[in-house]
Write a protein that holds these residues in place. Structure first.
Motif, PDB file in Angstrom:
ATOM      1  N   MET A  44      46.290  49.214  43.321  1.00  0.00           N
ATOM      2  CA  MET A  44      45.183  48.155  43.810  1.00  0.00           C
ATOM      3  C   MET A  44      45.726  47.128  42.801  1.00  0.00           C
ATOM      4  O   MET A  44      45.931  47.360  41.437  1.00  0.00           O
ATOM      5  CB  MET A  44      44.422  48.015  44.176  1.00  0.00           C
ATOM      6  N   ARG A  45      46.463  45.792  43.101  1.00  0.00           N
ATOM      7  CA  ARG A  45      46.776  44.535  42.348  1.00  0.00           C
ATOM      8  C   ARG A  45      45.737  43.454  42.450  1.00  0.00           C
ATOM      9  O   ARG A  45      45.699  43.115  43.913  1.00  0.00           O
ATOM     10  CB  ARG A  45      48.587  44.414  42.571  1.00  0.00           C
ATOM     11  N   TYR A  46      45.492  42.855  41.238  1.00  0.00           N
ATOM     12  CA  TYR A  46      44.768  41.862  41.535  1.00  0.00           C
ATOM     13  C   TYR A  46      45.628  40.491  40.546  1.00  0.00           C
ATOM     14  O   TYR A  46      46.188  40.903  39.244  1.00  0.00           O
ATOM     15  CB  TYR A  46      43.510  42.496  40.568  1.00  0.00           C
ATOM     16  N   CYS A  47      45.092  39.648  40.708  1.00  0.00           N
ATOM     17  CA  CYS A  47      45.189  38.462  40.278  1.00  0.00           C
ATOM     18  C   CYS A  47      44.389  37.586  39.448  1.00  0.00           C
ATOM     19  O   CYS A  47      43.396  37.133  40.420  1.00  0.00           O
ATOM     20  CB  CYS A  47      46.481  38.094  40.442  1.00  0.00           C
ATOM     21  N   PHE A  48      44.211  36.837  38.794  1.00  0.00           N
ATOM     22  CA  PHE A  48      43.401  36.033  37.825  1.00  0.00           C
ATOM     23  C   PHE A  48      44.166  35.760  37.211  1.00  0.00           C
ATOM     24  O   PHE A  48      45.087  34.947  36.666  1.00  0.00           O
ATOM     25  CB  PHE A  48      42.524  37.348  36.380  1.00  0.00           C
ATOM     26  N   ALA A  49      43.421  34.379  36.827  1.00  0.00           N
ATOM     27  CA  ALA A  49      43.691  32.798  36.048  1.00  0.00           C
ATOM     28  C   ALA A  49      43.083  32.848  35.692  1.00  0.00           C
ATOM     29  O   ALA A  49      41.516  32.673  35.080  1.00  0.00           O
ATOM     30  CB  ALA A  49      44.031  32.016  37.349  1.00  0.00           C
ATOM     31  N   LEU A  50      43.199  31.704  34.178  1.00  0.00           N
ATOM     32  CA  LEU A  50      42.350  31.398  33.246  1.00  0.00           C
ATOM     33  C   LEU A  50      43.158  30.592  32.303  1.00  0.00           C
ATOM     34  O   LEU A  50      43.626  30.395  32.040  1.00  0.00           O
ATOM     35  CB  LEU A  50      41.787  32.510  31.841  1.00  0.00           C
ATOM     36  N   ASP A  51      42.079  29.454  31.098  1.00  0.00           N
ATOM     37  CA  ASP A  51      42.793  28.172  30.816  1.00  0.00           C
ATOM     38  C   ASP A  51      42.992  28.865  29.142  1.00  0.00           C
ATOM     39  O   ASP A  51      41.744  29.029  29.125  1.00  0.00           O
ATOM     40  CB  ASP A  51      41.908  27.279  31.480  1.00  0.00           C
ATOM     41  N   LEU A  52      43.297  28.314  28.600  1.00  0.00           N
ATOM     42  CA  LEU A  52      43.368  28.446  26.952  1.00  0.00           C
ATOM     43  C   LEU A  52      42.778  26.939  26.905  1.00  0.00           C
ATOM     44  O   LEU A  52      43.449  25.656  27.350  1.00  0.00           O
ATOM     45  CB  LEU A  52      45.269  28.584  26.302  1.00  0.00           C
ATOM     46  N   LYS A  53      42.352  27.032  25.373  1.00  0.00           N
ATOM     47  CA  LYS A  53      41.858  25.517  24.522  1.00  0.00           C
ATOM     48  C   LYS A  53      43.607  24.820  24.724  1.00  0.00           C
ATOM     49  O   LYS A  53      44.510  25.733  23.892  1.00  0.00           O
ATOM     50  CB  LYS A  53      41.613  26.015  23.519  1.00  0.00           C
ATOM     51  N   GLN A  71      40.058  30.872  24.763  1.00  0.00           N
ATOM     52  CA  GLN A  71      39.931  30.955  26.022  1.00  0.00           C
ATOM     53  C   GLN A  71      38.887  29.616  25.746  1.00  0.00           C
ATOM     54  O   GLN A  71      38.412  29.138  25.465  1.00  0.00           O
ATOM     55  CB  GLN A  71      39.885  31.613  26.279  1.00  0.00           C
ATOM     56  N   GLN A  72      39.182  29.341  27.787  1.00  0.00           N
ATOM     57  CA  GLN A  72      38.202  27.870  27.839  1.00  0.00           C
ATOM     58  C   GLN A  72      37.873  28.188  29.839  1.00  0.00           C
ATOM     59  O   GLN A  72      39.343  28.961  29.984  1.00  0.00           O
ATOM     60  CB  GLN A  72      37.828  26.808  27.588  1.00  0.00           C
ATOM     61  N   ALA A  73      37.037  28.172  30.196  1.00  0.00           N
ATOM     62  CA  ALA A  73      36.634  28.529  30.957  1.00  0.00           C
ATOM     63  C   ALA A  73      37.953  27.715  32.254  1.00  0.00           C
ATOM     64  O   ALA A  73      37.875  26.061  31.830  1.00  0.00           O
ATOM     65  CB  ALA A  73      35.190  28.420  31.846  1.00  0.00           C
ATOM     66  N   LEU A  74      37.552  27.692  33.036  1.00  0.00           N
ATOM     67  CA  LEU A  74      38.075  26.563  34.802  1.00  0.00           C
ATOM     68  C   LEU A  74      37.390  26.387  35.278  1.00  0.00           C
ATOM     69  O   LEU A  74      36.222  26.368  34.979  1.00  0.00           O
ATOM     70  CB  LEU A  74      39.579  27.707  35.863  1.00  0.00           C
ATOM     71  N   PRO A  75      37.887  25.009  34.687  1.00  0.00           N
ATOM     72  CA  PRO A  75      36.389  23.807  35.434  1.00  0.00           C
ATOM     73  C   PRO A  75      35.752  24.583  36.835  1.00  0.00           C
ATOM     74  O   PRO A  75      34.775  24.076  36.499  1.00  0.00           O
ATOM     75  CB  PRO A  75      37.410  22.567  35.972  1.00  0.00           C
ATOM     76  N   MET A  76      36.177  25.669  37.971  1.00  0.00           N
ATOM     77  CA  MET A  76      35.109  26.096  38.960  1.00  0.00           C
ATOM     78  C   MET A  76      34.518  26.822  38.964  1.00  0.00           C
ATOM     79  O   MET A  76      34.109  27.138  39.154  1.00  0.00           O
ATOM     80  CB  MET A  76      36.636  26.099  40.051  1.00  0.00           C
ATOM     81  N   ALA A  77      34.414  27.560  37.027  1.00  0.00           N
ATOM     82  CA  ALA A  77      33.705  28.720  36.694  1.00  0.00           C
ATOM     83  C   ALA A  77      32.898  28.431  36.540  1.00  0.00           C
ATOM     84  O   ALA A  77      32.313  27.181  36.052  1.00  0.00           O
ATOM     85  CB  ALA A  77      34.124  29.370  34.937  1.00  0.00           C
ATOM     86  N   LYS A  78      31.409  29.494  37.007  1.00  0.00           N
ATOM     87  CA  LYS A  78      30.419  29.263  36.470  1.00  0.00           C
ATOM     88  C   LYS A  78      30.116  29.835  35.547  1.00  0.00           C
ATOM     89  O   LYS A  78      31.012  30.419  34.491  1.00  0.00           O
ATOM     90  CB  LYS A  78      29.683  31.066  38.361  1.00  0.00           C
ATOM     91  N   PRO A  79      29.007  29.159  34.816  1.00  0.00           N
ATOM     92  CA  PRO A  79      28.558  29.397  33.859  1.00  0.00           C
ATOM     93  C   PRO A  79      28.978  31.533  33.736  1.00  0.00           C
ATOM     94  O   PRO A  79      27.783  32.033  34.398  1.00  0.00           O
ATOM     95  CB  PRO A  79      27.182  29.746  33.406  1.00  0.00           C
ATOM     96  N   GLY A  80      29.135  31.946  32.245  1.00  0.00           N
ATOM     97  CA  GLY A  80      29.838  33.174  31.587  1.00  0.00           C
ATOM     98  C   GLY A  80      30.946  33.818  32.773  1.00  0.00           C
ATOM     99  O   GLY A  80      31.278  34.748  31.752  1.00  0.00           O
ATOM    100  N   GLU A  81      31.538  33.014  33.735  1.00  0.00           N
ATOM    101  CA  GLU A  81      32.403  33.706  34.144  1.00  0.00           C
ATOM    102  C   GLU A  81      34.142  33.271  33.314  1.00  0.00           C
ATOM    103  O   GLU A  81      33.725  31.925  32.812  1.00  0.00           O
ATOM    104  CB  GLU A  81      32.932  33.062  35.267  1.00  0.00           C
ATOM    105  N   LYS A  82      34.917  34.107  33.074  1.00  0.00           N
ATOM    106  CA  LYS A  82      35.963  33.825  32.622  1.00  0.00           C
ATOM    107  C   LYS A  82      37.604  34.110  33.122  1.00  0.00           C
ATOM    108  O   LYS A  82      37.758  32.967  33.862  1.00  0.00           O
ATOM    109  CB  LYS A  82      36.348  34.678  31.246  1.00  0.00           C
ATOM    110  N   TRP A  83      37.810  35.464  33.476  1.00  0.00           N
ATOM    111  CA  TRP A  83      38.680  35.099  34.627  1.00  0.00           C
ATOM    112  C   TRP A  83      39.019  35.016  36.261  1.00  0.00           C
ATOM    113  O   TRP A  83      38.041  36.217  36.077  1.00  0.00           O
ATOM    114  CB  TRP A  83      39.659  36.798  33.670  1.00  0.00           C
ATOM    115  N   LEU A  84      38.887  34.319  36.532  1.00  0.00           N
ATOM    116  CA  LEU A  84      38.371  34.183  37.871  1.00  0.00           C
ATOM    117  C   LEU A  84      39.843  34.604  38.456  1.00  0.00           C
ATOM    118  O   LEU A  84      41.156  34.601  38.900  1.00  0.00           O
ATOM    119  CB  LEU A  84      38.811  32.696  38.066  1.00  0.00           C
TER     120      LEU A  84
END
Length: 108
Positions: free
Chosen positions: A1-10, A87-100
């Motif tokens: 299975m393939r999964y794709c995620f996004a996250l921001d760096l500072k 790293q920093q969470a994406l703007p739409m991330a919920k508290p505690g979420e990293k890679w979305l």
């Protein structure tokens, strides 16, 4: 299975350089942890301060099992804490979420 995620760096060039240097050769314990969870391939791409990860898994993989394995592994916890300094969470991330997870919207 393939999964794709996004996250921001500072958005700091020096921190981004350090982050990339850590990923030139990740710690052997982290590589072993990834593989033992059923992840068969993983790639991370960057544009600006945005990261994109592609993860391929085998039939043994589950997010729940990976979370338990990570929580019980002090080296993984140390790595995750270290990586969070870059790293920093994406703007739409919920508290505690990293890679979305990303939703596929097109396939040829």
């Amino acid at each position: 299975m393939r999964y794709c995620f996004a996250l921001d760096l500072k958005d700091d060039p020096a921190l981004i350089t350090e982050y990339e240097q850590y990923h030139e050769k990740i710690w052997p314990e982290i590589e072993a942890s990834i593989q033992s969870a059923g992840i068969t391939d993983m790639e991370i791409y960057r544009i600006g301060n945005r990261l994109f990860m592609i993860m391929e898994t085998d039939a043994s993989f589950s997010f729940e099992r990976k979370a338990v394995m990570d929580a019980e592994n002090p080296t993984v916890q140390k790595w995750e804490t270290l990586m969070w300094t870059y790293q920093q969470a994406l703007p739409m991330a919920k508290p505690g979420e990293k890679w979305l997870p990303l939703n596929r919207i097109f396939k040829l």
